[in-house]
Design a protein around this motif. Sequence first.
Motif, PDB file in Angstrom:
ATOM      1  N   ASN A   3       0.851  -1.179   0.000  1.00 20.04           N
ATOM      2  CA  ASN A   3       0.000   0.000   0.000  1.00 20.04           C
ATOM      3  C   ASN A   3       0.895   1.239   0.000  1.00 20.04           C
ATOM      4  O   ASN A   3       1.402   1.649   1.047  1.00 20.04           O
ATOM      5  CB  ASN A   3      -0.911  -0.015   1.225  1.00 20.04           C
ATOM      6  CG  ASN A   3      -1.873   1.142   1.245  1.00 20.04           C
ATOM      7  OD1 ASN A   3      -1.595   2.225   0.754  1.00 20.04           O
ATOM      8  ND2 ASN A   3      -3.027   0.905   1.842  1.00 20.04           N
ATOM      9  N   LEU A   4       1.073   1.818  -1.173  1.00 22.10           N
ATOM     10  CA  LEU A   4       2.002   2.927  -1.337  1.00 22.10           C
ATOM     11  C   LEU A   4       1.637   4.124  -0.466  1.00 22.10           C
ATOM     12  O   LEU A   4       2.501   4.711   0.182  1.00 22.10           O
ATOM     13  CB  LEU A   4       2.064   3.346  -2.812  1.00 22.10           C
ATOM     14  CG  LEU A   4       3.056   4.437  -3.153  1.00 22.10           C
ATOM     15  CD1 LEU A   4       4.465   4.019  -2.806  1.00 22.10           C
ATOM     16  CD2 LEU A   4       2.948   4.806  -4.614  1.00 22.10           C
ATOM     17  N   GLU A   5       0.381   4.479  -0.415  1.00 18.59           N
ATOM     18  CA  GLU A   5      -0.046   5.641   0.365  1.00 18.59           C
ATOM     19  C   GLU A   5       0.204   5.428   1.863  1.00 18.59           C
ATOM     20  O   GLU A   5       0.711   6.306   2.547  1.00 18.59           O
ATOM     21  CB  GLU A   5      -1.524   5.933   0.110  1.00 18.59           C
ATOM     22  CG  GLU A   5      -1.978   7.263   0.659  1.00 18.59           C
ATOM     23  CD  GLU A   5      -1.232   8.450   0.053  1.00 18.59           C
ATOM     24  OE1 GLU A   5      -0.976   9.412   0.813  1.00 18.59           O
ATOM     25  OE2 GLU A   5      -0.908   8.430  -1.131  1.00 18.59           O
ATOM     26  N   ARG A   6      -0.125   4.270   2.349  1.00 18.44           N
ATOM     27  CA  ARG A   6       0.101   3.947   3.763  1.00 18.44           C
ATOM     28  C   ARG A   6       1.600   3.944   4.069  1.00 18.44           C
ATOM     29  O   ARG A   6       2.036   4.474   5.098  1.00 18.44           O
ATOM     30  CB  ARG A   6      -0.504   2.594   4.098  1.00 18.44           C
ATOM     31  CG  ARG A   6      -0.351   2.196   5.551  1.00 18.44           C
ATOM     32  CD  ARG A   6      -0.850   0.811   5.748  1.00 18.44           C
ATOM     33  NE  ARG A   6      -0.180  -0.048   4.760  1.00 18.44           N
ATOM     34  CZ  ARG A   6       0.473  -1.159   5.041  1.00 18.44           C
ATOM     35  NH1 ARG A   6       0.494  -1.599   6.258  1.00 18.44           N
ATOM     36  NH2 ARG A   6       1.073  -1.862   4.113  1.00 18.44           N
ATOM     37  N   ASP A   7       2.398   3.366   3.177  1.00 15.97           N
ATOM     38  CA  ASP A   7       3.847   3.336   3.371  1.00 15.97           C
ATOM     39  C   ASP A   7       4.427   4.746   3.373  1.00 15.97           C
ATOM     40  O   ASP A   7       5.315   5.057   4.170  1.00 15.97           O
ATOM     41  CB  ASP A   7       4.518   2.505   2.281  1.00 15.97           C
ATOM     42  CG  ASP A   7       4.203   1.028   2.396  1.00 15.97           C
ATOM     43  OD1 ASP A   7       3.648   0.606   3.430  1.00 15.97           O
ATOM     44  OD2 ASP A   7       4.500   0.301   1.435  1.00 15.97           O
TER      45      ASP A   7
END
Length: 64
Positions: A3-7
Amino acid sequence: MYNLERDKELLDSLCEKHQVESELIFELLEIERDVRHYDRRHRIYERLRQCVISNLKEKKRKSL
C-alpha cells in the motif's frame, strides 16, 4: 499487500520524528531500487553519497 499511500504516510511520520527529510529518503530508496537487480552494484555508494550531499546543500541554501 503493498500500500504505497500507507507506506508513504508511515515513512513521513518516521522522518518527522527523527528530523530527516522524507524527500532524501525517497531519493535514496530510488537509487537502491535502480540497482537492486544488478550482480554488481557499481558505484552505489557514490550515488548515495552524492544524493546526501545534494540534499544538504539544498537544505543549507533554503535556510539562507
